[in-house]
Design an enzyme around this catalytic site. Structure first.
Site, PDB file in Angstrom:
ATOM      1  N   GLU A 159      20.078  13.198  22.108  1.00  0.00           N
ATOM      2  CA  GLU A 159      19.984  13.732  23.476  1.00  0.00           C
ATOM      3  C   GLU A 159      18.750  13.227  24.220  1.00  0.00           C
ATOM      4  O   GLU A 159      18.608  13.490  25.406  1.00  0.00           O
ATOM      5  CB  GLU A 159      19.934  15.269  23.438  1.00  0.00           C
ATOM      6  CG  GLU A 159      21.299  15.895  23.306  1.00  0.00           C
ATOM      7  CD  GLU A 159      21.266  17.403  23.467  1.00  0.00           C
ATOM      8  OE1 GLU A 159      20.173  18.006  23.360  1.00  0.00           O
ATOM      9  OE2 GLU A 159      22.341  17.981  23.691  1.00  0.00           O
ATOM     10  N   ALA A 191      14.574  -0.282  14.159  1.00  0.00           N
ATOM     11  CA  ALA A 191      13.279   0.419  14.251  1.00  0.00           C
ATOM     12  C   ALA A 191      13.522   1.910  13.989  1.00  0.00           C
ATOM     13  O   ALA A 191      13.086   2.786  14.745  1.00  0.00           O
ATOM     14  CB  ALA A 191      12.609   0.178  15.596  1.00  0.00           C
ATOM     15  N   LEU A 192      14.230   2.168  12.908  1.00  0.00           N
ATOM     16  CA  LEU A 192      14.711   3.531  12.641  1.00  0.00           C
ATOM     17  C   LEU A 192      13.557   4.479  12.335  1.00  0.00           C
ATOM     18  O   LEU A 192      12.602   4.131  11.655  1.00  0.00           O
ATOM     19  CB  LEU A 192      15.681   3.521  11.447  1.00  0.00           C
ATOM     20  CG  LEU A 192      16.932   2.647  11.602  1.00  0.00           C
ATOM     21  CD1 LEU A 192      17.864   2.869  10.408  1.00  0.00           C
ATOM     22  CD2 LEU A 192      17.673   2.910  12.909  1.00  0.00           C
ATOM     23  N   HIS A 193      13.686   5.694  12.864  1.00  0.00           N
ATOM     24  CA  HIS A 193      12.692   6.745  12.614  1.00  0.00           C
ATOM     25  C   HIS A 193      13.450   8.015  12.258  1.00  0.00           C
ATOM     26  O   HIS A 193      14.690   8.010  12.113  1.00  0.00           O
ATOM     27  CB  HIS A 193      11.781   6.918  13.833  1.00  0.00           C
ATOM     28  CG  HIS A 193      12.510   7.070  15.138  1.00  0.00           C
ATOM     29  ND1 HIS A 193      13.353   8.125  15.400  1.00  0.00           N
ATOM     30  CD2 HIS A 193      12.539   6.278  16.242  1.00  0.00           C
ATOM     31  CE1 HIS A 193      13.850   7.998  16.617  1.00  0.00           C
ATOM     32  NE2 HIS A 193      13.391   6.873  17.143  1.00  0.00           N
ATOM     33  N   SER A 224      11.451   4.605  19.268  1.00  0.00           N
ATOM     34  CA  SER A 224      11.025   3.349  18.638  1.00  0.00           C
ATOM     35  C   SER A 224       9.859   2.741  19.406  1.00  0.00           C
ATOM     36  O   SER A 224       9.135   1.898  18.883  1.00  0.00           O
ATOM     37  CB  SER A 224      12.189   2.363  18.609  1.00  0.00           C
ATOM     38  OG  SER A 224      13.273   2.974  17.971  1.00  0.00           O
ATOM     39  N   GLN A 261      21.149  -5.094  27.420  1.00  0.00           N
ATOM     40  CA  GLN A 261      20.681  -3.860  28.056  1.00  0.00           C
ATOM     41  C   GLN A 261      19.184  -3.887  28.383  1.00  0.00           C
ATOM     42  O   GLN A 261      18.640  -2.893  28.835  1.00  0.00           O
ATOM     43  CB  GLN A 261      21.048  -2.633  27.226  1.00  0.00           C
ATOM     44  CG  GLN A 261      20.294  -2.457  25.924  1.00  0.00           C
ATOM     45  CD  GLN A 261      20.874  -1.299  25.112  1.00  0.00           C
ATOM     46  OE1 GLN A 261      21.943  -1.417  24.508  1.00  0.00           O
ATOM     47  NE2 GLN A 261      20.181  -0.182  25.092  1.00  0.00           N
ATOM     48  N   LEU A 296      10.442  11.553  19.407  1.00  0.00           N
ATOM     49  CA  LEU A 296      10.414  10.314  18.624  1.00  0.00           C
ATOM     50  C   LEU A 296      11.137   9.210  19.397  1.00  0.00           C
ATOM     51  O   LEU A 296      12.193   9.431  19.987  1.00  0.00           O
ATOM     52  CB  LEU A 296      11.080  10.526  17.264  1.00  0.00           C
ATOM     53  CG  LEU A 296      10.360  11.455  16.291  1.00  0.00           C
ATOM     54  CD1 LEU A 296      11.006  11.383  14.909  1.00  0.00           C
ATOM     55  CD2 LEU A 296       8.870  11.119  16.173  1.00  0.00           C
ATOM     56  N   GLY A 312      14.357  10.447  13.908  1.00  0.00           N
ATOM     57  CA  GLY A 312      15.426  10.820  14.853  1.00  0.00           C
ATOM     58  C   GLY A 312      16.752  10.173  14.446  1.00  0.00           C
ATOM     59  O   GLY A 312      17.811  10.829  14.446  1.00  0.00           O
ATOM     60  N   HIS A 313      16.691   8.882  14.089  1.00  0.00           N
ATOM     61  CA  HIS A 313      17.921   8.202  13.642  1.00  0.00           C
ATOM     62  C   HIS A 313      18.423   8.811  12.333  1.00  0.00           C
ATOM     63  O   HIS A 313      19.624   9.029  12.149  1.00  0.00           O
ATOM     64  CB  HIS A 313      17.659   6.708  13.426  1.00  0.00           C
ATOM     65  CG  HIS A 313      17.232   5.978  14.663  1.00  0.00           C
ATOM     66  ND1 HIS A 313      15.954   5.511  14.845  1.00  0.00           N
ATOM     67  CD2 HIS A 313      17.919   5.637  15.776  1.00  0.00           C
ATOM     68  CE1 HIS A 313      15.864   4.897  16.008  1.00  0.00           C
ATOM     69  NE2 HIS A 313      17.046   4.958  16.605  1.00  0.00           N
TER      70      HIS A 313
HETATM   71  O1  PAF Z   1      20.137   4.210  22.188  1.00  0.00           O
HETATM   72  C1  PAF Z   1      20.184   3.059  21.671  1.00  0.00           C
HETATM   73  O2  PAF Z   1      19.529   2.769  20.679  1.00  0.00           O
HETATM   74  C2  PAF Z   1      21.048   1.992  22.317  1.00  0.00           C
HETATM   75  O3  PAF Z   1      21.086   2.165  23.695  1.00  0.00           O
HETATM   76  C3  PAF Z   1      22.472   1.942  21.735  1.00  0.00           C
HETATM   77  C4  PAF Z   1      23.242   3.220  22.017  1.00  0.00           C
HETATM   78  C5  PAF Z   1      22.410   1.691  20.239  1.00  0.00           C
HETATM   79  C6  PAF Z   1      23.247   0.784  22.382  1.00  0.00           C
HETATM   80  O4  PAF Z   1      22.613  -0.434  22.158  1.00  0.00           O
END
Ligand code: PAF
Length: 285
Positions: A148, A32-34, A186, A61, A184, A36-37
């Site tokens: 951050e 779900a890249l935006h 996801s 997680q 930003l 920020g990524h």
């Molecule tokens: O910040 C995230 O997107 C996730 O917590 C990470 C660091 C990719 C680990 O799954």
């Protein structure tokens, strides 16, 4: 740009980059890249690295199964973002390969994992620390870039890298904000127009904290701003930026304001620097 799915291919792609004389950067994501990524990939490129981006929605997680199901999955668009930002390799491992049945190892970073996000999302940081340790271990010597915005996550990753002696340099990159100030994330796509507008109270609390004050002033005003906007406050706290403990008498290092609040059913995080002035420790609530 090369895509790999098998862990063995990802490991050898990293090895090939190093053998060819490149330094490798890892940008771990859940997709779900935006922008920020993209900014993490671009920062790594500017720092002279060849970038391996990982996309893996890590079930371990998510403490809430429905949150995992609803997490946006946009692989085709993600590959375009990765390509445009200049990634060399995208690793898309399967859940079966990342967590083969019988996986019995969990990484727990004591002390930094219990408060704040850790208290609200039991098990979240153990799942995150476990997957990040595996991503770093597969990639090998590298510089790893994290935003951050997830300030507690970043502190935990720095600590696990130091404690385990991993051959990794961790870089924390500044929060990227939308034109109206919202950090930003996801998760922002799940906000209704009304909740998105209410969510602007969150960066407003970060801006308030940046002006400084006492712990109690900053925390009380933040709660007022958030509740007046109709948000549910998870926490709004001034912490020691290194230990993430509540900022307390005797603290002299940098302070950080961290906030989590819920708009509709979307939980959002933000944080920023703050300066303690006056009677710093008056009436912590
Ligand atoms: O910040 C995230 O997107 C996730 O917590 C990470 C660091 C990719 C680990 O799954």
């Amino acid at each position: 740009m090369r895509t790999v799915t098998a862990i063995a291919d990802w490991r050898s792609a990293a090895e090939e980059l190093r053998t060819a004389g490149h330094s490798v950067a890892l940008v771990p994501t859940m997709g779900a890249l935006h922008a920020g990524h993209a900014s993490l990939i671009e920062a790594a490129r500017r720092d002279g690295h060849e970038v391996i981006l990982t996309i893996f929605v890590n079930q371990r997680q998510f403490n809430d199964a429905s949150d995992f199901e609803r997490y946006p999955r946009t692989t085709e668009a993600d590959l375009e973002v990765a390509r445009a930002a200049g990634a060399a390799v995208v690793a898309l491992p399967s859940a079966a390969e990342m967590w083969p049945s019988g996986t019995a190892t969990t990484v727990h970073v004591e002390g930094l994992s219990e408060n704040w996000e850790g208290a609200d999302r039991p098990g979240h940081f153990d799942g995150m620390a476990s997957v990040v340790t595996k991503l770093l271990t597969i990639t090998g010597p590298c510089t790893a870039y994290f935003g951050e915005k997830d300030f507690q996550q970043l502190a935990i990753i720095r600590r696990l890298v130091a404690d385990l002696g991993l051959p990794v340099t961790v870089v924390g990159a500044p929060i990227i904000r939308d034109h109206d100030g919202l950090a930003l994330s996801s998760r922002n796509v799940r906000l209704s127009a009304q909740n998105r507008s209410a969510a602007l109270a969150i960066p407003a609390t970060v801006a308030r904290a940046a002006r400084g004050g006492t712990v109690s002033e900053i925390e009380a005003e933040a709660c007022e701003i958030l509740t007046a906007a109709g948000l549910t406050v998870s926490y709004a706290a001034v912490v020691n930026a290194a230990t993430l403990a509540p900022y307390a008498a005797g603290d002299s290092g940098p302070a950080r304001f961290i906030v989590a609040a819920i708009a509709g059913d979307v939980r959002l995080l933000d944080n920023g620097p703050t300066l303690m002035t006056g009677d710093t420790h008056a009436a912590r609530h």
